[in-house]
Design a protein around this motif. Structure first.
Motif, PDB file in Angstrom:
ATOM      1  N   PRO A  65       5.445 -90.693  35.091  1.00  0.00           N
ATOM      2  CA  PRO A  65       4.640 -91.570  35.960  1.00  0.00           C
ATOM      3  C   PRO A  65       5.479 -92.166  37.093  1.00  0.00           C
ATOM      4  O   PRO A  65       6.714 -92.231  36.973  1.00  0.00           O
ATOM      5  CB  PRO A  65       4.170 -92.672  34.998  1.00  0.00           C
ATOM      6  N   ILE A  66       4.786 -92.605  38.142  1.00  0.00           N
ATOM      7  CA  ILE A  66       5.472 -93.199  39.299  1.00  0.00           C
ATOM      8  C   ILE A  66       6.381 -94.335  38.821  1.00  0.00           C
ATOM      9  O   ILE A  66       5.940 -95.201  38.044  1.00  0.00           O
ATOM     10  CB  ILE A  66       4.428 -93.755  40.310  1.00  0.00           C
ATOM     11  N   ASN A 123      -2.748 -85.228  35.896  1.00  0.00           N
ATOM     12  CA  ASN A 123      -2.408 -85.589  37.274  1.00  0.00           C
ATOM     13  C   ASN A 123      -3.438 -85.039  38.250  1.00  0.00           C
ATOM     14  O   ASN A 123      -3.828 -85.716  39.202  1.00  0.00           O
ATOM     15  CB  ASN A 123      -1.002 -85.082  37.624  1.00  0.00           C
ATOM     16  N   ALA A 124      -3.902 -83.800  37.994  1.00  0.00           N
ATOM     17  CA  ALA A 124      -4.900 -83.205  38.886  1.00  0.00           C
ATOM     18  C   ALA A 124      -6.207 -84.010  38.828  1.00  0.00           C
ATOM     19  O   ALA A 124      -6.849 -84.246  39.859  1.00  0.00           O
ATOM     20  CB  ALA A 124      -5.147 -81.747  38.502  1.00  0.00           C
ATOM     21  N   ILE A 125      -6.578 -84.459  37.642  1.00  0.00           N
ATOM     22  CA  ILE A 125      -7.820 -85.239  37.516  1.00  0.00           C
ATOM     23  C   ILE A 125      -7.670 -86.578  38.255  1.00  0.00           C
ATOM     24  O   ILE A 125      -8.552 -87.004  38.996  1.00  0.00           O
ATOM     25  CB  ILE A 125      -8.186 -85.443  36.028  1.00  0.00           C
ATOM     26  N   ILE A 126      -6.508 -87.204  38.077  1.00  0.00           N
ATOM     27  CA  ILE A 126      -6.264 -88.508  38.716  1.00  0.00           C
ATOM     28  C   ILE A 126      -6.197 -88.368  40.244  1.00  0.00           C
ATOM     29  O   ILE A 126      -6.686 -89.230  40.973  1.00  0.00           O
ATOM     30  CB  ILE A 126      -4.947 -89.125  38.170  1.00  0.00           C
ATOM     31  N   VAL A 184       5.699 -88.027  29.680  1.00  0.00           N
ATOM     32  CA  VAL A 184       5.217 -87.115  30.723  1.00  0.00           C
ATOM     33  C   VAL A 184       3.685 -87.149  30.887  1.00  0.00           C
ATOM     34  O   VAL A 184       2.945 -87.264  29.905  1.00  0.00           O
ATOM     35  CB  VAL A 184       5.708 -85.670  30.448  1.00  0.00           C
ATOM     36  N   VAL A 185       3.264 -87.093  32.148  1.00  0.00           N
ATOM     37  CA  VAL A 185       1.826 -86.954  32.451  1.00  0.00           C
ATOM     38  C   VAL A 185       1.583 -85.455  32.676  1.00  0.00           C
ATOM     39  O   VAL A 185       2.266 -84.831  33.496  1.00  0.00           O
ATOM     40  CB  VAL A 185       1.439 -87.744  33.728  1.00  0.00           C
ATOM     41  N   HIS A 186       0.640 -84.904  31.963  1.00  0.00           N
ATOM     42  CA  HIS A 186       0.404 -83.464  32.046  1.00  0.00           C
ATOM     43  C   HIS A 186      -0.207 -83.079  33.408  1.00  0.00           C
ATOM     44  O   HIS A 186      -0.851 -83.905  34.068  1.00  0.00           O
ATOM     45  CB  HIS A 186      -0.515 -83.013  30.913  1.00  0.00           C
TER      46      HIS A 186
END
Ligand SMILES: Nc1ccn([C@H]2C[C@H](O)[C@@H](COP(=O)(O)O)O2)c(=O)n1
Length: 185
Positions: free
Chosen positions: A80-81, A109-112, A103-105
């Motif tokens: 994450p940021i 990330n694409a959904i967000i 970790v963000v998958h």
């Protein structure tokens, strides 16, 4: 009255209209080829996206496409940021401190990152089959289909498939032609 006789085999075959079937088959085949090329194109974009990931073990890329074939989002796996790689490590050995905790998958990330109001009826292209957690969110987002490149025989992936099956969200593996990526900077 003309004399009636049984038609010859040639005459019977001529009467059998096989042409429309044949051209229909050719049309279907053409569509299958262009569809496959389209899916391979988006998987390629997902693959290139994955190269941005800093995960030293597995880089994953995801591309989400709307019904008009426009890309509405992309994502790759990363911390994450503000979660600094110098502090948080990419190792996975230590059960108390490993990358899977942070970790963000790519799919998340694409959904967000999406640049549209909703992902209803969008199609997902991902380089690795979605895990169970990502599948939950993809299902809730009402995506229409998942195309993927690689798969793993692990519980997270098997349970993901179970959920997608029950939610009637189809998934399909895309086989890529053998190709080499050369990136010149
Ligand atoms: N569909 C998926 C599956 C996994 N990821 C991420 C999570 C990790 O960063 C990496 C897997 O690491 P490994 O267990 O191979 O060391 O891939 C994802 O983004 N999307």
């Amino acid at each position: 009255m003309p004399e009636s006789r049984a038609p010859s085999i040639e005459e019977s075959l001529n009467c059998l209209s096989i042409e429309p079937d044949k051209s229909q088959r050719q049309e279907n085949l053409k569509k299958e080829v262009t569809d496959l090329e389209k899916h391979q194109r988006f998987i390629r974009i997902a693959k290139v996206t994955s190269l941005r990931s800093k995960d030293p073990n597995t880089q994953v890329g995801c591309v989400i496409v709307d019904k008009d074939n426009c890309i509405v989002s992309i994502g790759y796996n990363g911390f994450p940021i503000g979660v600094d790689d110098d502090v948080f490590r990419w190792d996975k050995e230590d059960p108390e401190d490993n990358k899977h905790l942070y970790v963000v998958h790519a799919e998340m990330n694409a959904i967000i990152n999406k640049r549209c109001a909703t992902l209803h009826d969008c199609v997902v292209y991902v380089t690795l089959f979605p895990c169970n957690k990502c599948a939950q969110i993809l299902i809730q987002s009402r995506v229409k289909k998942v195309y993927y490149l690689e798969d793993r025989d692990e519980l997270a992936f098997r349970s993901s498939k179970r959920m997608l099956d029950h939610s009637k969200i189809p998934y399909e593996q895309i086989i890529m032609p053998k190709e080499k990526y050369v990136i010149r900077l």
